[in-house]
Write an enzyme that holds these catalytic residues in place. Sequence first.
Site, PDB file in Angstrom:
ATOM      1  N   SER A 158      36.443  45.917  32.746  1.00  9.28           N
ATOM      2  CA  SER A 158      35.596  44.739  32.974  1.00  9.28           C
ATOM      3  C   SER A 158      34.111  45.067  32.801  1.00  9.28           C
ATOM      4  O   SER A 158      33.270  44.728  33.643  1.00  9.28           O
ATOM      5  CB  SER A 158      35.861  44.156  34.366  1.00  9.28           C
ATOM      6  OG  SER A 158      37.226  43.892  34.560  1.00  9.28           O
ATOM      7  N   ARG A 189      25.933  38.034  43.198  1.00  9.04           N
ATOM      8  CA  ARG A 189      24.920  39.042  42.872  1.00  9.04           C
ATOM      9  C   ARG A 189      23.519  38.561  43.231  1.00  9.04           C
ATOM     10  O   ARG A 189      22.698  39.327  43.761  1.00  9.04           O
ATOM     11  CB  ARG A 189      25.028  39.390  41.385  1.00  9.04           C
ATOM     12  CG  ARG A 189      26.293  40.179  41.062  1.00  9.04           C
ATOM     13  CD  ARG A 189      26.685  40.076  39.595  1.00  9.04           C
ATOM     14  NE  ARG A 189      27.796  40.992  39.253  1.00  9.04           N
ATOM     15  CZ  ARG A 189      29.080  40.740  39.532  1.00  9.04           C
ATOM     16  NH1 ARG A 189      29.410  39.599  40.140  1.00  9.04           N
ATOM     17  NH2 ARG A 189      30.022  41.613  39.198  1.00  9.04           N
ATOM     18  N   ASP A 241      39.632  37.379  34.208  1.00  7.84           N
ATOM     19  CA  ASP A 241      39.867  36.217  35.064  1.00  7.84           C
ATOM     20  C   ASP A 241      40.379  34.990  34.324  1.00  7.84           C
ATOM     21  O   ASP A 241      40.616  33.947  34.949  1.00  7.84           O
ATOM     22  CB  ASP A 241      38.596  35.867  35.847  1.00  7.84           C
ATOM     23  CG  ASP A 241      38.458  36.740  37.093  1.00  7.84           C
ATOM     24  OD1 ASP A 241      39.340  37.581  37.329  1.00  7.84           O
ATOM     25  OD2 ASP A 241      37.466  36.576  37.827  1.00  7.84           O
ATOM     26  N   ARG A 261      43.527  31.759  41.171  1.00 12.24           N
ATOM     27  CA  ARG A 261      43.611  31.657  39.713  1.00 12.24           C
ATOM     28  C   ARG A 261      45.040  31.382  39.242  1.00 12.24           C
ATOM     29  O   ARG A 261      45.257  30.628  38.288  1.00 12.24           O
ATOM     30  CB  ARG A 261      43.053  32.918  39.054  1.00 12.24           C
ATOM     31  CG  ARG A 261      41.621  33.180  39.463  1.00 12.24           C
ATOM     32  CD  ARG A 261      40.723  33.595  38.331  1.00 12.24           C
ATOM     33  NE  ARG A 261      39.341  33.661  38.791  1.00 12.24           N
ATOM     34  CZ  ARG A 261      38.507  32.626  38.862  1.00 12.24           C
ATOM     35  NH1 ARG A 261      38.918  31.434  38.440  1.00 12.24           N
ATOM     36  NH2 ARG A 261      37.293  32.762  39.314  1.00 12.24           N
ATOM     37  N   GLY A 269      37.210  40.209  47.349  1.00  9.53           N
ATOM     38  CA  GLY A 269      37.093  41.590  46.893  1.00  9.53           C
ATOM     39  C   GLY A 269      35.662  41.945  46.537  1.00  9.53           C
ATOM     40  O   GLY A 269      35.202  43.066  46.795  1.00  9.53           O
ATOM     41  N   LYS A 321      30.474  31.761  40.856  1.00 13.18           N
ATOM     42  CA  LYS A 321      30.449  32.599  42.061  1.00 13.18           C
ATOM     43  C   LYS A 321      30.107  34.046  41.710  1.00 13.18           C
ATOM     44  O   LYS A 321      29.611  34.795  42.539  1.00 13.18           O
ATOM     45  CB  LYS A 321      31.763  32.501  42.827  1.00 13.18           C
ATOM     46  CG  LYS A 321      32.922  33.304  42.310  1.00 13.18           C
ATOM     47  CD  LYS A 321      34.168  33.045  43.157  1.00 13.18           C
ATOM     48  CE  LYS A 321      35.337  33.924  42.725  1.00 13.18           C
ATOM     49  NZ  LYS A 321      35.301  35.248  43.308  1.00 13.18           N
ATOM     50  N   GLN A 338      33.483  46.450  40.096  1.00 14.49           N
ATOM     51  CA  GLN A 338      32.657  46.081  41.254  1.00 14.49           C
ATOM     52  C   GLN A 338      32.115  47.305  41.988  1.00 14.49           C
ATOM     53  O   GLN A 338      31.078  47.226  42.645  1.00 14.49           O
ATOM     54  CB  GLN A 338      33.453  45.194  42.211  1.00 14.49           C
ATOM     55  CG  GLN A 338      33.732  43.805  41.643  1.00 14.49           C
ATOM     56  CD  GLN A 338      34.664  43.004  42.524  1.00 14.49           C
ATOM     57  OE1 GLN A 338      35.123  43.471  43.570  1.00 14.49           O
ATOM     58  NE2 GLN A 338      34.963  41.785  42.109  1.00 14.49           N
ATOM     59  N   ARG A 368      43.580  46.346  48.947  1.00 13.25           N
ATOM     60  CA  ARG A 368      42.794  46.531  47.730  1.00 13.25           C
ATOM     61  C   ARG A 368      41.858  47.739  47.900  1.00 13.25           C
ATOM     62  O   ARG A 368      41.251  47.924  48.964  1.00 13.25           O
ATOM     63  CB  ARG A 368      42.014  45.252  47.394  1.00 13.25           C
ATOM     64  CG  ARG A 368      42.944  44.089  47.096  1.00 13.25           C
ATOM     65  CD  ARG A 368      42.204  42.808  46.806  1.00 13.25           C
ATOM     66  NE  ARG A 368      41.472  42.880  45.536  1.00 13.25           N
ATOM     67  CZ  ARG A 368      40.755  41.871  45.058  1.00 13.25           C
ATOM     68  NH1 ARG A 368      40.660  40.725  45.733  1.00 13.25           N
ATOM     69  NH2 ARG A 368      40.117  42.002  43.906  1.00 13.25           N
TER      70      ARG A 368
END
Length: 589
Positions: A192, A25, A308, A380, A91, A20, A166, A119
């Site tokens: 990240s 993207r 993740d 998750r 998100g 995903k 992000q 968030r």
Amino acid sequence: MIQINPLSKLDAIVSIPASKYVANRVLVLAALADGTSHIRNVPENNDINQAIKALSQLGVQIKKQDNKLIITGTNGKLKTPDKEINVGQSGTLMRFATALASLVPGKVNITGSKRIKQRPIKPLLKSLNQLGVQTASENNGFLPISITGGSLQGGKTTIKGNISSQFISALLLIAPLARQDVEIKVTKGLVSKKYVDLTINILEKFGISVWHKNHRVFKIKCKQKIQPVRLTIPSDWSSASYFLAAAALIPGKVKIKNLNMNCVQGESKFPELLEKIGCSVNLGKDWVKVIGNNPLSGIEIDMSTMPDVVQTLAAIAVFANTKTTIKNIANLRLKECDRIKDTAAELRKLGITVKTTQDSITISPGKIKPAIVDPHNDHRLAMSLALIGLKQKVTILNPDCTNKSFPSFWTKLKQLGVKIETNRIVLIGLRGTGKTVVAKELSKRLLLTIISTDEKITKNAKKTIPNIVKQHGWETFRNIESQVIKNLPMQSTIIDCGGGVVLREKNIENIKQNSTVIWLQASTNTMKNRIQKSKNRPSLSNSKSFIDEIQDIAKQRNPLYEKASDHCINTDNKTIEQVAQEIIQIITN
């Protein structure tokens, strides 16, 4: 609610849904491209479905044909949506849709779920302001927000990198369509980083060049044409991690194919991590095979580049021979849940010693005790807790939260031979024993829907129960009741049965299917005190006193309750909470 039962052996080839991360993207860039893109193997999950819906609202034509999506690019000319864009719980979509809205010649309103509204989005809004876009937030930098687009000038912007990568990815995706070159300066370090590398890698596939210096300064030339593509989305490394971890835990063997072995996503290094803790790992051109070995070793590791799979490792750590410390993961507190605090809380329910800091979690292995665990609506966390169930029985609330990224997860586990039970909780007993109030308390604790058979009967007959009996007699009422019992759903629910449900053998057979049946008892005086003012149900004898009637009915039905039930609980002198807790202990042991 589902129960995961231990698996004794494992030797499997597992197919995993597409990524995903890549798909999100690719969908955005295909929507902005100058031409038609053909994208194969797009995953089907809540996040991707929400993204497709949002792009459609922005005027992007997306057609599904067999196993591919045909996306007619807009060359950056998006339309103003007729109504607000709802990003659900995604998100990624929240950040990407916010950036896309800057290209829209009009006002775009964006909202989402309760958790999404907690968030952060403020740093991205600030950067868009610096690039010439008007933004507004009703909640001080959180959703709902509005973007007045069509004014992406470009230029220089500064953005914090320690909250979410992000933000930077979102800016990179739209930067080629700005009127001037875009320079993004990242402060406070970038979390990240590998996800930004993934974004840059995918931009290159669409013909876009990005220059950066140590992930601190990014430069993108304007007026670059986003070219259409034909590509296939590879399998998802994060989803793969659960099954590779299963091989480590059983121990067993798992092979996963259709992976991008050159993927820049940090989670692609998870097999190397498994190797460090004691597994054997074989790699091929597009596959990985993990062979578990005992014992597994604890590890101290920086997982800032693979956030993740932190919870996947946390599940393995429970069964290692030494403690595991996972560091530099502060941004996990801003995910679908607070993944540090909530993961620790659920592991503690299972009897595991866990220590946390603002940016780390330390797990000491220990003996698991049966418990009901709550994934806090985090896909998750749910899948990671399921791994523990492969070694020791675990009951997991709200399993459907995995639909966010991996709707077929539970089916995949079953295909490996894992026994997954979705038992209903059925409450039986006479009036006044506490069935209805206990059902409500269980529903609150277990997040399960209540089905009252009496309410179903009333709804189906469009009459109150006293009126059914008065106009048509008890036999007609029992016929309606039997039909309701026959049609009850088999998935996890709490079923509050009428007192006479056990009078028919077929009803007993139906309520016992896929169920834990709890018989609630109470003394005659207790029942009298609880229901003496109730007029919901008619008298069964019309002649005897309340006490005599209850005693006669109990004498008739108690053997049937005993036959139908798996467990019996006396509710005399107990609070509703105490009875509910007894039932929870029964279903977890």
